[in-house]
Scaffold this active site. Structure first.
Site, PDB file in Angstrom:
ATOM      1  N   HIS A  51       6.884  -1.196  -2.071  1.00  0.00           N
ATOM      2  CA  HIS A  51       8.613  -1.777  -2.332  1.00  0.00           C
ATOM      3  C   HIS A  51       9.005  -2.485  -1.028  1.00  0.00           C
ATOM      4  O   HIS A  51       9.872  -3.233  -1.256  1.00  0.00           O
ATOM      5  CB  HIS A  51       9.173  -0.321  -2.455  1.00  0.00           C
ATOM      6  N   LYS A  87      12.237  13.990 -14.916  1.00  0.00           N
ATOM      7  CA  LYS A  87      12.770  15.333 -15.070  1.00  0.00           C
ATOM      8  C   LYS A  87      12.180  16.180 -14.002  1.00  0.00           C
ATOM      9  O   LYS A  87      12.667  17.088 -13.668  1.00  0.00           O
ATOM     10  CB  LYS A  87      12.494  15.989 -16.343  1.00  0.00           C
ATOM     11  N   ARG A 120       2.635  -6.592  -9.578  1.00  0.00           N
ATOM     12  CA  ARG A 120       1.505  -6.334  -9.078  1.00  0.00           C
ATOM     13  C   ARG A 120       0.462  -6.927  -9.768  1.00  0.00           C
ATOM     14  O   ARG A 120      -0.167  -7.788  -9.196  1.00  0.00           O
ATOM     15  CB  ARG A 120       1.188  -4.846  -9.014  1.00  0.00           C
ATOM     16  N   SER A 168       3.914   4.578  -6.937  1.00  0.00           N
ATOM     17  CA  SER A 168       4.341   5.838  -6.393  1.00  0.00           C
ATOM     18  C   SER A 168       3.775   7.054  -7.106  1.00  0.00           C
ATOM     19  O   SER A 168       3.464   7.971  -6.531  1.00  0.00           O
ATOM     20  CB  SER A 168       5.963   6.204  -6.575  1.00  0.00           C
TER      21      SER A 168
END
Ligand code: PNS
Length: 160
Positions: free
Chosen positions: A18, A42, A90, A128
């Site tokens: 990022h 969530k 990517r 991530s």
């Protein structure tokens, strides 16, 4: 005219991939707003506020700010006066989803253009999600996320 770009994402947490895209964007546009989506996952590792603070800590460019958004990205982009949405690509596998999003966003708001950037090869396999998985299973993640993020993850892990 001020060229303002939005760089949206979940950023749970921000990775070196990022940061690479932020650096490239900061060179191309007058202003870049890194925009964290509120409440998508969530079960996030970091709260929205923690994610924002981490991005603020590791972003060292004077024309980069951090914000949050809810609802449609294009509505937020217009609200912020941004003409551009930046997304990092990517591998080929990212392309299909990104194409769908870009075309849908264009249909919703033709005034906002999506610009794709390729991250450095060194980060082309980073996500991530993978970083969290590797970290939770005890693998080394240094060099993949900024040191401040790694530190914060270690703190969270001892809390868990
Ligand atoms: O980092 P991510 O999870 O790949 O980012 C995805 C993100 C936040 C860019 C995307 O989910 C998004 O824009 N969500 C906001 C809701 C929206 O506008 N949806 C329509 C997209 S076509």
């Amino acid at each position: 005219m001020t060229r303002r770009a939005i760089y949206p994402g979940s950023f749970d947490p921000i990775t070196n991939g990022h940061l690479d895209i932020i650096e490239r964007s900061a060179k191309l546009f007058d202003e870049v707003i890194v925009s964290v989506l509120v409440n998508e996952d969530k079960n996030p590792m970091f709260s929205t506020q923690e994610r924002v603070e981490l991005i603020q800590t590791v972003s060292r460019w004077s024309n980069v700010t951090v914000g949050t958004f809810e609802g449609l990205l294009v509505h937020y982009a217009v609200e912020q006066g941004a003409q551009v949405i930046v997304r990092g690509i990517r591998a080929v596998s990212d392309y299909e989803y990104e194409l769908q999003m870009a075309l849908m966003n264009r249909r919703l708001e033709p005034r906002v253009e999506t610009v794709f950037m390729m991250s450095a090869e060194a980060y082309s396999y980073l996500s991530s999600r993978l970083i969290k998985e590797v970290f939770r299973l005890g693998g080394a993640i240094s060099g993949l996320v900024p040191p401040e993020v790694e530190e914060q993850m270690k703190k969270m892990f001892t809390r868990e």
